[in-house]
Write a protein that holds these residues in place. Structure first.
Motif, short mmCIF file in Angstrom:
data_model
loop_
_atom_site.label_atom_id
_atom_site.label_comp_id
_atom_site.label_asym_id
_atom_site.label_seq_id
_atom_site.Cartn_x
_atom_site.Cartn_y
_atom_site.Cartn_z
N PHE A 102 80.64 -23.00 -23.17
CA PHE A 102 80.82 -21.32 -23.02
C PHE A 102 82.24 -21.57 -22.28
O PHE A 102 82.30 -22.04 -21.18
N GLU A 103 83.04 -20.60 -22.60
CA GLU A 103 84.29 -20.26 -22.11
C GLU A 103 84.16 -19.27 -21.16
O GLU A 103 83.41 -18.24 -21.13
N SER A 104 84.51 -19.57 -19.78
CA SER A 104 84.55 -18.56 -18.56
C SER A 104 85.71 -18.80 -17.65
O SER A 104 86.58 -19.72 -17.95
N ASN B 259 69.64 -18.37 -18.71
CA ASN B 259 70.68 -17.41 -18.14
C ASN B 259 72.14 -18.19 -18.42
O ASN B 259 72.18 -19.31 -18.04
N VAL B 260 72.98 -17.48 -18.61
CA VAL B 260 74.39 -18.05 -18.78
C VAL B 260 75.29 -17.47 -17.62
O VAL B 260 75.82 -16.37 -17.66
N TYR C 22 82.29 -24.62 -19.74
CA TYR C 22 81.16 -25.15 -19.25
C TYR C 22 80.02 -25.21 -20.05
O TYR C 22 79.98 -24.38 -20.85
N GLN C 23 79.29 -26.06 -19.88
CA GLN C 23 77.86 -26.36 -20.65
C GLN C 23 76.76 -25.55 -19.85
O GLN C 23 76.67 -25.64 -18.82
N GLN C 24 76.37 -24.56 -20.89
CA GLN C 24 75.15 -23.53 -20.37
C GLN C 24 73.83 -23.69 -21.33
O GLN C 24 74.19 -23.80 -22.52
N GLY C 25 73.03 -23.47 -20.66
CA GLY C 25 71.63 -23.52 -21.39
C GLY C 25 71.43 -22.12 -22.26
O GLY C 25 71.52 -21.01 -21.38
N GLY D 112 76.89 -22.44 -12.80
CA GLY D 112 76.18 -22.23 -13.77
C GLY D 112 74.84 -21.88 -13.33
O GLY D 112 74.41 -21.84 -12.30
N SER D 113 74.11 -21.22 -14.44
CA SER D 113 72.58 -20.85 -14.13
C SER D 113 71.64 -21.80 -14.76
O SER D 113 71.78 -22.96 -15.13
N ALA D 114 70.39 -21.43 -14.78
CA ALA D 114 69.26 -22.05 -15.62
C ALA D 114 68.39 -21.02 -16.29
O ALA D 114 68.61 -19.82 -16.05
#
Length: 953
Positions: free
Chosen positions: A843-845, A887-888, A825-828, A882-884
């Motif tokens: 990021f791998e999750s 935060n991952v 997933y793409q995360q900031g 996913g967050s914002a």
């Protein structure tokens, strides 16, 4: 009479008592079978005590366990079932909580009730639900947000309306497509499966919640009649429940990084409160790069629910070769959700806030501080919602000779989730001094206001919002299923399906900010306020709060420590709405939440079933292929224009299942299949939406491909005694097509969207200069590279017949699931320079909604009169989405729930009951950022007790 083609295991089970259900159990190939078939006789014999075991009473719950095991054992594919102990009598009050007893199933709760399920690590969007064989969707506004997706809300229905739940964990060509996780069958009445003459059942319970301290009724009844010759039957059932529960706790609305006005007396800007340039320093930089709670708050949330359900069924079997059934189901779920918060609005207001005595922890959190010039806010939110569900279906089962038969099935359903009122009023004090927060205990923070929050003169009525909406789902289905016994032990199945799904979301808003002191007329039209940075200590940004516009909140037991502020004023919604004329304001279109999707599915299947002996081992096999063509039309609003995109795609879905009876008690299963789930409805819109609070713009993508996967399953099941099983199942899903989020950082103006899509009270709408700054996260969804999932399920179920005396009446059920998965997933990422933006990285999750560990255990006791059960359920932590704000990921920490029930039969017709749910009053613990595990919310809902009686004749 040969079995008819139903493709729904539970169809023939519904409505009968547990004893009758065992006699009417299913044959191989997952289809209904009459009592003359060998499997049913074996089941009946398995429930008959031997001479040595005459003191063992095999009554309702034990028989329901045996009936469910026969469904599982006789099926070729991987199936689990829960059968009602008796007519309209499930062992749990909620369908979702009932399903969590099945290995591999976890649930998500809202308002203290189970709402959605996760099957083998795949969230609710990957599970298809059928009611009486017809696929359907129910959506509600229960919880913090409305369900506007493909997920099925199980809390819409009263459990008393159903007699069996069947979970298909592996695919068959003859089974409806659309699931990566499972297909769940909910089955209502079957009057021809009951006894001759009149059957009447009624129950009444009182429900008490120890947090809200309120009682509510729960009533259910069923009446059915079967003609003396067994050719005609009719049944009606109804259930009604009213409950009032309370949710108490705290919430941060995530954590964020931002630059403050000053830190410990060190000015961080060349001018105070607004404008100027940032002046780097050790104190200011550390505060800017640390994470602080965006909206630290305590509050109470009240859930008033009313649930009404009605079912009706008419069946006619003029000959052994013909059966005609008509079924109807109606459900109405009403809820009023009311929230009252006392908070500080740091979000987007850090520029004017002075920080004193900040304390930092090892996860880069500013866990405590005193804030001056803070935006103290109290908030009162109320949402009224009603979900009405209708379904009418009919089936014609016909035998044409000894070797050929067909079923014609069709029906319509509609789920109408309406929110006529979703109102928020806000009191602000935008220059408050001495506010303190302390998250040293991350789940039980101390939040203390330094100024009076019980005096109306401290506040101004600053924002009003109303966001009515409607979500409607419709299904139309027609299916033809045929079976031909080509030779002994070999059956050919051929069928066709037409299905139309219509989804429509319509949403409006009456949001506005109140600003200036120009009088009431300002509120009655759309207005633009000055930038928030211009508000000073003497600014008039709203209407003066008065006692008539206010009400006092006294916070109960929310897990707060001593020194916390537990009293504050909130706006009185009715008085504030009358004062501002809120409901006379014109409705403005909420463009991002106006969209529709229409899907027409046409397809068919060919399946071969074989049953024979290989090297002395009885082997049952089904194999085939399902073809579906999906014609899709997606509509949304983009730049003020209605846009419609049409496309179509095809899927060929081969599958094969094998069940081998290695011994008379040992079954080996294996399965392989291609499966698919259609994309999220929100992601298919060609329109866009904008969030002016979090500076985020989201666009849909109507060209998304479905989720497609190859699923592998294997299991070994040992039926070592009556009502007993030890099983181990392993499974793997290789997901080739997996839509993922994609984002970039840019200006709002680069999107081409008009500023009118922004909520008028948001910082971006109040300060148009922000539209040209490259601080906006522009998000959409694209077709990703895929993911994988694998896991193990272990289950053990047995009565304790080896124990002496009355201990023989005990029994136990335990199961555990161990699942892992990998997805990108793409995360900031967090900002690395003060005022810097978040850079998106892969990021791998695990897959969203997947708990790596889940456990369930039930200890039961049952004799001729008395029965008792205690159940414990554990679900491990999981990332939810996913967050914002750097935060991952965000999600939920582990939770354990304990439930129990006691029943006593006074006579054969009258039974008393006492039940309790959530007996340990478990807190729901939501986190933000997977590594730092920052507190998002920490709430509890209290224990619920039900006391009542049941009558049957």
């Amino acid at each position: 009479m040969r079995s008819h083609v139903t493709n729904s295991i539970g169809r023939r089970l519904a409505g009968a008592s547990a004893a009758a259900l065992v006699l009417g159990m299913l044959s191989p190939s997952a289809h209904a079978q009459d009592a003359a078939q060998p499997g049913a006789n074996d089941a009946q014999q398995a429930d008959t005590p031997t001479q040595e075991e005459e003191e063992i009473v095999v009554s309702g719950f034990r028989q329901s366990l045996q009936a469910a095991l026969n469904v599982k054992r006789d099926s070729v594919s991987a199936v689990d079932a829960v059968i009602a102990e008796d007519i309209a009598k499930f062992p749990d009050q909620n369908l979702a909580e009932l399903l969590q007893r099945i290995p591999g199933i976890s649930i998500q709760r809202d308002g203290g009730e189970g709402r959605a399920i996760t099957v083998r690590g795949l969230s609710a969007q990957f599970t298809r639900v059928r009611v009486n064989g017809l696929e359907t969707i129910t959506t509600t506004a229960d919880g913090a947000s409305a369900n506007r997706e493909r997920a099925f809300d199980f809390n819409v229905f009263a459990s008393e309306l159903f007699s069996s739940l069947v979970v298909h964990k592996t695919a068959e060509a003859s089974l409806d497509e659309g699931s990566l996780g499972a297909v769940v069958d909910l089955n209502t009445g079957n009057p021809l499966g009951g006894k001759t003459g009149i059957t009447f059942v009624a129950s009444a319970q009182g429900s008490y919640n120890d947090l809200s301290k309120n009682w509510g009724p729960r009533l259910a009844g069923l009446v059915s009649w079967k003609s003396p010759d067994g050719t005609f039957g009719v049944s009606l059932s109804g259930a009604y429940q009213k409950s009032d529960t309370l949710e108490l706790g705290n919430n941060t609305v995530r954590w964020a990084q931002a630059r403050f006005d000053s830190v410990n007396g060190t000015n961080c800007w060349t001018t105070a409160n607004s404008g100027g340039t940032y002046v780097p320093s050790a104190a200011c930089n550390q505060a800017a790069l640390s994470f602080h709670p965006r909206i630290p708050r305590y509050g109470e949330v009240r859930h008033d629910r009313e649930r009404l359900g009605l079912t009706g069924s008419v069946q006619w079997a003029p000959t052994d070769a013909t059966k005609i059934s008509i079924d109807g189901l109606y459900s109405r779920f009403k809820e009023t959700r009311e929230e009252k918060w006392g908070e500080v609005l740091l979000r987007s207001n850090e520029r004017s806030i002075n920080v004193v005595n900040p304390v930092y922890d090892g996860n880069n959190n500013m866990i405590s501080a005193t804030l001056n010039d803070a935006w103290v806010r109290t908030e009162h939110y109320k949402r009224d919602s009603t979900t009405e569900f209708y379904q009418v279906g009919a089936s014609w089962d016909q035998d044409l000779g000894e070797d050929f038969r067909f079923t014609l099935l069709g029906g319509i359903s509609k789920s109408d989730a309406d929110i006529p009122r979703e109102t928020t009023f806000v009191f602000d004090d935008r220059d408050a001094q001495g506010y303190q927060y302390d998250y040293t205990d991350m789940r039980s923070p101390k939040l203390a206001f330094g100024t009076s929050v019980t005096d109306p003169s401290s506040f101004q009525l600053a924002e009003i919002r109303d966001r009515p909406s409607n979500t409607t789902n419709k299904f139309k289905t027609a299916q033809l299923r045929t079976e031909w016994d080509a030779t002994e032990g070999f059956t050919v199945k051929l069928g066709g399906v037409y299905r139309r799904f219509d989804y429509e979301l319509t949403a409006y808003q009456r949001d506005t900010a109140v600003c200036g002191n120009g009088g009431l007329d300002l509120v009655l039209r759309q207005i633009t306020c000055s930038p928030t940075s211009l508000f000073g200590p003497t600014a008039v940004y709203g209407f003066a709060a008065t006692p008539a516009l206010s009400e006092l909140v006294e916070l109960g037991n929310a897990g707060q420590p001593s020194g916390n502020s537990n009293s504050w004023l909130v706006p009185n919604i009715d008085a504030a709405a009358a004062f501002t004329g809120l409901y006379t304001r014109p409705l403005l279109l909420d463009t991002g939440n106006n969209r529709s999707v229409t899907e027409q599915v046409k397809g068919g299947y060919l399946q071969f079933d074989a049953d024979g002996s290989v090297l002395g081992i009885n082997v049952r096999v089904n194999a085939g292929i399902r073809y579906v063509r999906t014609d899709q039309r997606s509509t949304g609003i983009n730049s003020g224009t209605v846009v419609t995109v049409k496309r179509d795609y095809e899927d060929f879905l081969p599958s094969a299942n094998l069940a081998a009876d290695l011994t008379s008690n040992l079954v080996f299963r294996a399965s392989i299949a291609n499966v698919m789930t259609r994309p999220l409805l929100a992601n298919l819109t060609p329109g866009g939406s904008a969030d002016g609070f979090n500076f985020r713009v989201t666009f849909g993508n109507p060209d998304l491909q479905p989720y497609r996967a190859t699923a592998y399953d294997a299991a070994l099941e040992w039926y070592f005694a009556p009502q007993s099983i030890f099983s181990v199942a392993v499974f793997q899903k290789d997901i080739q097509s997996f839509p993922v989020a994609s984002s970039r950082t840019d200006t709002f103006l680069s999107t081409g969207l008009p500023s009118s899509v922004l909520v008028s009270s948001s910082p971006a709408a109040l300060n148009p200069a922000l539209l040209a700054q490259p601080i906006w996260t522009i998000q959409t969804t694209i077709n990703g590279t895929g993911a994988n999932l694998k896991g193990v399920e272990v289950a053990l179920q047995a009565p304790f017949r080896f124990l002496p005396g009355f201990l023989k009446n005990f029994g136990g059920i335990v199961n555990a699931s161990f699942i892992d998965s990998s997805a990108i997933y793409q995360q900031g990422t967090p900002a690395t320079t003060p005022g810097g933006g978040n850079v998106n990285q892969p990021f791998e999750s695990t897959l969203y909604g997947l708990s790596k560990r889940a456990y369930n255990a039930t200890l039961y006791y049952e004799d001729g009169r008395f029965s008792a059960r205690g159940s414990i359920s554990y679900r491990g932590p999981y990332a939810d989405q996913g967050s914002a704000t750097g935060n991952v990921f965000e999600g939920y920490n582990a939770i354990t729930n304990v439930d129990a029930s006691i029943r006593y039969r006074i006579t054969d017709n009258v039974e008393l009951s006492l039940e309790g749910t959530n007996l340990t009053d478990a807190y729901r613990d939501r986190y933000v950022d997977q590594t730092a595990n920052r507190n998002y919310e920490y709430n509890h809902f209290g224990r619920t007790f039900l006391v009542g009686a049941r009558f049957k004749m």
